[in-house]
Design a protein around this motif. Structure first.
Motif, PDB file in Angstrom:
ATOM      1  N   ILE A 337       0.837  -1.199   0.000  1.00  0.00           N
ATOM      2  CA  ILE A 337       0.000   0.000   0.000  1.00  0.00           C
ATOM      3  C   ILE A 337       0.875   1.254   0.000  1.00  0.00           C
ATOM      4  CG2 ILE A 337      -1.676   1.315   1.354  1.00  0.00           C
ATOM      5  CD1 ILE A 337      -2.920  -1.305   2.204  1.00  0.00           C
ATOM      6  N   HIS A 338       1.934   1.221   0.788  1.00  0.00           N
ATOM      7  CA  HIS A 338       2.908   2.318   0.809  1.00  0.00           C
ATOM      8  C   HIS A 338       3.409   2.590  -0.615  1.00  0.00           C
ATOM      9  CE1 HIS A 338       7.284   3.511   2.191  1.00  0.00           C
ATOM     10  NE2 HIS A 338       6.846   4.258   1.220  1.00  0.00           N
ATOM     11  N   ARG A 339       3.780   1.528  -1.324  1.00  0.00           N
ATOM     12  CA  ARG A 339       4.299   1.659  -2.691  1.00  0.00           C
ATOM     13  C   ARG A 339       3.239   2.228  -3.629  1.00  0.00           C
ATOM     14  NH1 ARG A 339       3.954  -2.621  -6.692  1.00  0.00           N
ATOM     15  NH2 ARG A 339       5.488  -2.357  -8.369  1.00  0.00           N
ATOM     16  N   ALA A 340       2.003   1.743  -3.502  1.00  0.00           N
ATOM     17  CA  ALA A 340       0.939   2.217  -4.386  1.00  0.00           C
ATOM     18  C   ALA A 340       0.605   3.682  -4.128  1.00  0.00           C
ATOM     19  CB  ALA A 340      -0.309   1.347  -4.206  1.00  0.00           C
ATOM     20  N   VAL A 341       0.513   4.051  -2.843  1.00  0.00           N
ATOM     21  CA  VAL A 341       0.167   5.440  -2.507  1.00  0.00           C
ATOM     22  C   VAL A 341       1.290   6.378  -2.922  1.00  0.00           C
ATOM     23  CG1 VAL A 341      -0.356   7.015  -0.604  1.00  0.00           C
ATOM     24  CG2 VAL A 341      -1.369   4.750  -0.644  1.00  0.00           C
ATOM     25  N   GLU A 342       2.529   5.916  -2.838  1.00  0.00           N
ATOM     26  CA  GLU A 342       3.630   6.770  -3.278  1.00  0.00           C
ATOM     27  C   GLU A 342       3.604   6.968  -4.786  1.00  0.00           C
ATOM     28  OE1 GLU A 342       8.499   6.842  -3.494  1.00  0.00           O
ATOM     29  OE2 GLU A 342       7.529   5.619  -1.964  1.00  0.00           O
ATOM     30  N   PHE A 343       3.240   5.920  -5.519  1.00  0.00           N
ATOM     31  CA  PHE A 343       3.192   6.067  -6.976  1.00  0.00           C
ATOM     32  C   PHE A 343       2.099   7.038  -7.387  1.00  0.00           C
ATOM     33  CE2 PHE A 343       1.746   4.987 -11.228  1.00  0.00           C
ATOM     34  CZ  PHE A 343       2.933   4.993 -11.923  1.00  0.00           C
ATOM     35  N   ASN A 344       0.894   6.879  -6.848  1.00  0.00           N
ATOM     36  CA  ASN A 344      -0.200   7.803  -7.165  1.00  0.00           C
ATOM     37  C   ASN A 344      -0.977   8.102  -5.889  1.00  0.00           C
ATOM     38  OD1 ASN A 344      -2.610   9.089  -8.108  1.00  0.00           O
ATOM     39  ND2 ASN A 344      -2.246   8.224 -10.121  1.00  0.00           N
ATOM     40  N   PRO A 345      -0.714   9.229  -5.239  1.00  0.00           N
ATOM     41  CA  PRO A 345      -1.379   9.556  -3.970  1.00  0.00           C
ATOM     42  C   PRO A 345      -2.814  10.032  -4.123  1.00  0.00           C
ATOM     43  CG  PRO A 345       0.103  11.315  -4.602  1.00  0.00           C
ATOM     44  CD  PRO A 345       0.296  10.231  -5.618  1.00  0.00           C
ATOM     45  N   HIS A 346      -3.309  10.174  -5.363  1.00  0.00           N
ATOM     46  CA  HIS A 346      -4.677  10.650  -5.567  1.00  0.00           C
ATOM     47  C   HIS A 346      -5.715   9.530  -5.480  1.00  0.00           C
ATOM     48  CE1 HIS A 346      -2.850  14.378  -7.065  1.00  0.00           C
ATOM     49  NE2 HIS A 346      -2.064  13.615  -7.800  1.00  0.00           N
ATOM     50  N   VAL A 347      -5.286   8.282  -5.691  1.00  0.00           N
ATOM     51  CA  VAL A 347      -6.236   7.171  -5.781  1.00  0.00           C
ATOM     52  C   VAL A 347      -7.025   6.945  -4.496  1.00  0.00           C
ATOM     53  CG1 VAL A 347      -6.418   4.673  -6.155  1.00  0.00           C
ATOM     54  CG2 VAL A 347      -4.942   6.051  -7.619  1.00  0.00           C
TER      55      VAL A 347
END
Length: 511
Positions: A337-347
């Motif tokens: 989740i950390h990786r995903a939120v860092e890639f796109n924090p708008h989702v």
């Protein structure tokens, strides 16, 4: 001087003070409203921008910059090259159908879901994929070459019908399926006709592709047309509920044309497999495409996070985790989740329904708000289906901070807001990250407006008292100024009359 000021102040009435403070409050309020509007639209302060762009050169503030231009030219070119690559706009692999979906939204709401910039990019894509230099040799293809450049939708549709009167033209069927068909079923029927015509052209050009560069370009065009048709047919099957059929069509297409990664068909396949809840197959696709050498996307990162969260989300509790610590599976889920939120924090705003969704655009900016909308529009249902996944995302939606510095990816680009404003309709409030602080001039004008409005209100309610107060303040200010000036004058006169010598140097006296 003091007598003149006192006479002038005695002639002023309380109405003057009411008008003065009221006018000041109105002007500062108008400046505040304009500054706020300009900041919301362009992300910067108008006063600050004008002062930096126009006033600083007039005051000689560009000398230092001009002297360093020769030294920083290489760095500027590198940064510009990096910003261009970061803000590259990509074709949305899950884009909707214009006639059957986008236009129906316009008919119902009266709003345009697509911007001119987005549709212009699509027109450029169509000219790149569906035309070649030898089209002028074939009348139907020559008509379609002009049709893809038309801005008027009705003119494009009329040109497609004109091309079909000459012969069976695959690109003409594509245009009608995309823009004239009002339902997905109608679009699927037209795409099937396009497949019949496109498959014949592909087979003929395949046999002649080695006869020269002209035939090679024509075969490349026919390949793009065939892949596009089969992909859209698979999407039609997915829209009509035939998900297993759509998965088979996508798998066959990826096997037949493994080198055509520009269409990102694997993202369509991931969404269809999640609908079937075939999580093992989803993991197999991720193992192939979630590679460090391949470009990432919100679909890749958040789907990987969803699979990791699925293993622990049903039993996860933040309170229990804080007491006993995170297990290995929980740590893997948190890191994903950390990786995903860092890639796109708008989702997370859209997945947690903290922000309303709109129809996704035809083009997206990776790591931007447009990509977040395109992902959440199709994948929100998959996150809701996994029990506890959204609760886990909500618990860790703010880690780590700040993400824009870059931990697992490059630092978050600063150009996403401008590109997203071009891609998304004006009625949508673009998500901005990192959140910008209010400029100083907005805070200053807000304070000035509040202060002058309070003075205007007090002056209107207590005119006599405020008049006395204003006169007293001006009297104190003027008298203090007069005293300072008078003391300096008297001291200078005394020095001239007495001829006071300068202070002697240090001397030693003896008894």
């Amino acid at each position: 001087m003091d007598y003149t000021v006192s006479m002038f102040l005695n002639t002023l009435t309380p109405k003057f003070y009411v008008a003065l403070t009221g006018t000041s409050s109105l002007i500062s309020g108008l400046i505040l409203i304009f500054e706020w509007w300009y900041f919301r639209k362009y992300g910067t302060s108008f006063i600050e921008q004008v002062s930096v762009s126009h006033l600083r050169p007039l005051l000689g503030g560009v000398d230092n910059n001009s002297s360093n231009n020769s030294n920083s030219s290489n760095g500027d070119s590198d940064s510009n090259r990096q910003s261009v690559s970061e803000c590259k706009v990509w074709r949305n692999p899950l884009n909707l159908f214009r006639g059957a979906e986008y236009n129906r939204y316009t008919w119902v709401t009266g709003r345009e879901p697509l911007t001119y910039y987005d549709m212009n990019l699509s027109a450029q894509d169509h000219q790149t994929f569906f035309t070649c230099d030898s089209d002028h040799l074939r009348p139907a293809d020559a008509i379609m070459q002009k049709a893809w450049r038309e801005r008027n939708p009705q003119a494009r549709i009329s040109a497609a019908h004109e091309a079909l009167e000459i012969n069976e033209c695959a690109t003409a069927y594509i245009l009608l399926a995309e823009e004239e068909a009002t339902t997905i079923a109608e679009a699927e029927k037209l795409f099937k006709q396009a497949l019949k015509a496109g498959d014949g052209c592909y087979r003929r050009s395949q046999q002649l592709q080695h006869h020269g560069s002209q035939y090679e370009a024509q075969h490349r065009r026919d390949t793009n047309v065939l892949v596009y048709i089969k992909r859209r047919l698979a999407m039609c099957a997915r829209r009509l509920g035939r998900t297993r059929e759509a998965v088979k069509m996508m798998r066959d297409l990826m096997k037949e044309f493994p080198l055509l990664s520009m269409f990102n068909i694997h993202e369509n396949l991931l969404e269809a497999l999640l609908e079937l809840q075939a999580y093992a197959d989803v993991q197999a696709v991720l193992a192939k495409y979630d590679d460090i050498s391949l470009p990432k996307s919100a679909t890749i990162c958040y789907t990987a996070a969803l699979l990791k969260a699925r293993a622990v989300s049903d039993k996860f509790s933040p309170e229990a985790a804080s007491r006993r610590g995170l297990s290995t599976a929980e740590m893997n889920a948190v890191e994903a989740i950390h990786r995903a939120v860092e890639f796109n924090p708008h989702v997370p705003k859209y997945l947690l329904e903290m922000k309303s969704l709109i129809l996704p655009p035809e083009h997206i900016l990776k790591r931007g708000d447009s990509e977040a909308i395109a992902y959440a529009f199709f994948h929100l249902a998959h996150w809701k289906r996994v029990e506890g996944a959204l609760n886990l995302l909500h618990s860790f939606r703010m880690i780590p901070y700040p993400l824009e510095k870059g931990h697992l990816f490059y630092p978050y680009p600063i150009c996403t807001e401008t590109a997203d404003r071009e891609l998304l309709p004006s009625f949508h409030e673009v998500s901005v990250y990192p959140k910008k602080e209010l400029p100083f001039f907005i805070l200053f004008t807000a304070g000035l407006c509040s202060f002058t409005a309070m003075l205007a209100l007090l002056t209107h309610q207590f005119p006599e008292l405020m008049g006395v107060f204003a006169k007293a303040m001006i009297d104190i200010f003027c008298s203090a100024e007069f005293r300072d000036w008078n003391c300096k004058s008297i001291f200078m006169c005394v020095e001239d009359e007495l001829e006071i010598p300068p202070a002697p140097q240090s001397q030693h006296f003896q008894n």
